[in-house]
Design an enzyme around this catalytic site. Sequence first.
Site, PDB file in Angstrom:
ATOM      1  N   HIS A  19       0.843  -1.201   0.000  1.00  0.00           N
ATOM      2  CA  HIS A  19       0.000   0.000   0.000  1.00  0.00           C
ATOM      3  C   HIS A  19       0.878   1.250   0.000  1.00  0.00           C
ATOM      4  O   HIS A  19       0.554   2.235  -0.665  1.00  0.00           O
ATOM      5  CB  HIS A  19      -0.893   0.027   1.246  1.00  0.00           C
ATOM      6  CG  HIS A  19      -1.866  -1.108   1.345  1.00  0.00           C
ATOM      7  ND1 HIS A  19      -1.793  -2.070   2.323  1.00  0.00           N
ATOM      8  CD2 HIS A  19      -2.936  -1.434   0.580  1.00  0.00           C
ATOM      9  CE1 HIS A  19      -2.793  -2.935   2.174  1.00  0.00           C
ATOM     10  NE2 HIS A  19      -3.489  -2.584   1.121  1.00  0.00           N
TER      11      HIS A  19
ATOM     12  N   ASP B 296      -3.250  -7.953  -7.257  1.00  0.00           N
ATOM     13  CA  ASP B 296      -4.634  -8.257  -7.646  1.00  0.00           C
ATOM     14  C   ASP B 296      -4.796  -7.921  -9.128  1.00  0.00           C
ATOM     15  O   ASP B 296      -5.551  -7.011  -9.502  1.00  0.00           O
ATOM     16  CB  ASP B 296      -5.600  -7.440  -6.791  1.00  0.00           C
ATOM     17  CG  ASP B 296      -5.467  -7.782  -5.320  1.00  0.00           C
ATOM     18  OD1 ASP B 296      -5.663  -8.951  -4.970  1.00  0.00           O
ATOM     19  OD2 ASP B 296      -5.117  -6.889  -4.532  1.00  0.00           O
TER      20      ASP B 296
ATOM     21  N   SER C 138      -2.386  -8.177   3.185  1.00  0.00           N
ATOM     22  CA  SER C 138      -2.878  -8.014   4.563  1.00  0.00           C
ATOM     23  C   SER C 138      -3.211  -9.379   5.162  1.00  0.00           C
ATOM     24  O   SER C 138      -3.164  -9.573   6.373  1.00  0.00           O
ATOM     25  CB  SER C 138      -4.130  -7.133   4.586  1.00  0.00           C
ATOM     26  OG  SER C 138      -3.839  -5.891   4.000  1.00  0.00           O
TER      27      SER C 138
HETATM   28  O1  PAF Z   1      -7.951  -4.325  -3.293  1.00  0.00           O
HETATM   29  C1  PAF Z   1      -8.659  -3.983  -2.306  1.00  0.00           C
HETATM   30  O2  PAF Z   1      -8.162  -3.733  -1.209  1.00  0.00           O
HETATM   31  C2  PAF Z   1     -10.169  -3.856  -2.487  1.00  0.00           C
HETATM   32  O3  PAF Z   1     -10.657  -4.820  -3.351  1.00  0.00           O
HETATM   33  C3  PAF Z   1     -10.597  -2.438  -2.933  1.00  0.00           C
HETATM   34  C4  PAF Z   1     -10.066  -2.104  -4.306  1.00  0.00           C
HETATM   35  C5  PAF Z   1     -10.121  -1.403  -1.930  1.00  0.00           C
HETATM   36  C6  PAF Z   1     -12.134  -2.371  -3.006  1.00  0.00           C
HETATM   37  O4  PAF Z   1     -12.719  -2.623  -1.766  1.00  0.00           O
END
Ligand code: PAF
Length: 296
Positions: free
Chosen positions: A38, A151, A187
């Site tokens: 992040h 993702d 996470s």
């Molecule tokens: O990747 C994530 O953490 C979630 O799928 C997102 C994009 C914040 C949507 O809730």
Amino acid sequence: MKVIRTIEELRAEVKHRTSTGAGPVGLVPTMGYLHEGHASLMKRAREMTGTVVLSIFVNPIQFGPGEDFETYPRDEQRDLAVAESNGVDIVFIPGVQEMYPKPTKTKVAVSELTSLLCGASRPGHFDGVTTVVNKLFNIVKPDFAFFGMKDAQQVAVIEQMVYDLNLDVKIVPCPIVREADGLALSSRNVYLKPEEREQALVLSRSLNTALEQLEKGSITTAGEVRDLLTKVISESPIADIDYAEVLSFPDMIPLENDSRLSGTGNATILALAVRFGKTRLIDNALFQSKEGIPHV
Ligand code: PAF
């Protein structure tokens, strides 16, 4: 750094900053429990935009029955410290009541791309993601939105939604961040018992082995890649494979077993989902043959 919990206040603050010349707005949507992956999105947003909005919202509608919505790790105080140290201007932390005051009757659903891989094992998951991301785009009105390539299917789905609905936002995919030993940051890694954490290294090991062999030309077809990924992952006695797939990227079409990955100029994704105990981990790698231009 401002911490905002209501849509109304968030809109007013973004409007104020934009009208006073703060520059483009960048959104980093997250579900919190922030890690270095992040942080890399926040840093990229900081480089590219004048107002960085980080959203933290564990979105109930993207979790299926029996999934980990209730137990998803949360640590607001730590997240705020991470956000502050990465130059975030606004943290938007709405509650479920703020985002869904009444049960939602509208959803945003992308077809085809969402019916395979994580979409097959988690029915409805991507509808929940595209619906909440659309809401966040409407609330924040970002010029740029930053998503991690761990993702990769989510990135492809969101890009498709933006394209199909002419949304006025540029998606910025950012590279996967890994621990020193190769484990992709997530996470959910916090759920892993020490033995599972150790065994989970087969994910990155299988991807690296496949990429090396593709580069050397000792394997060339999608079927050979699938077999190799499965063989390396199966070296772990506790790895339970959900999928080990080879697809075109970003259109996410599974390649026939006899399709050659080299010489096409197209990007290919090697995508994995594997359970270790109760924890399902995903990982992937992009392969671009030398004559092509990498997508990300
Ligand atoms: O990747 C994530 O953490 C979630 O799928 C997102 C994009 C914040 C949507 O809730």
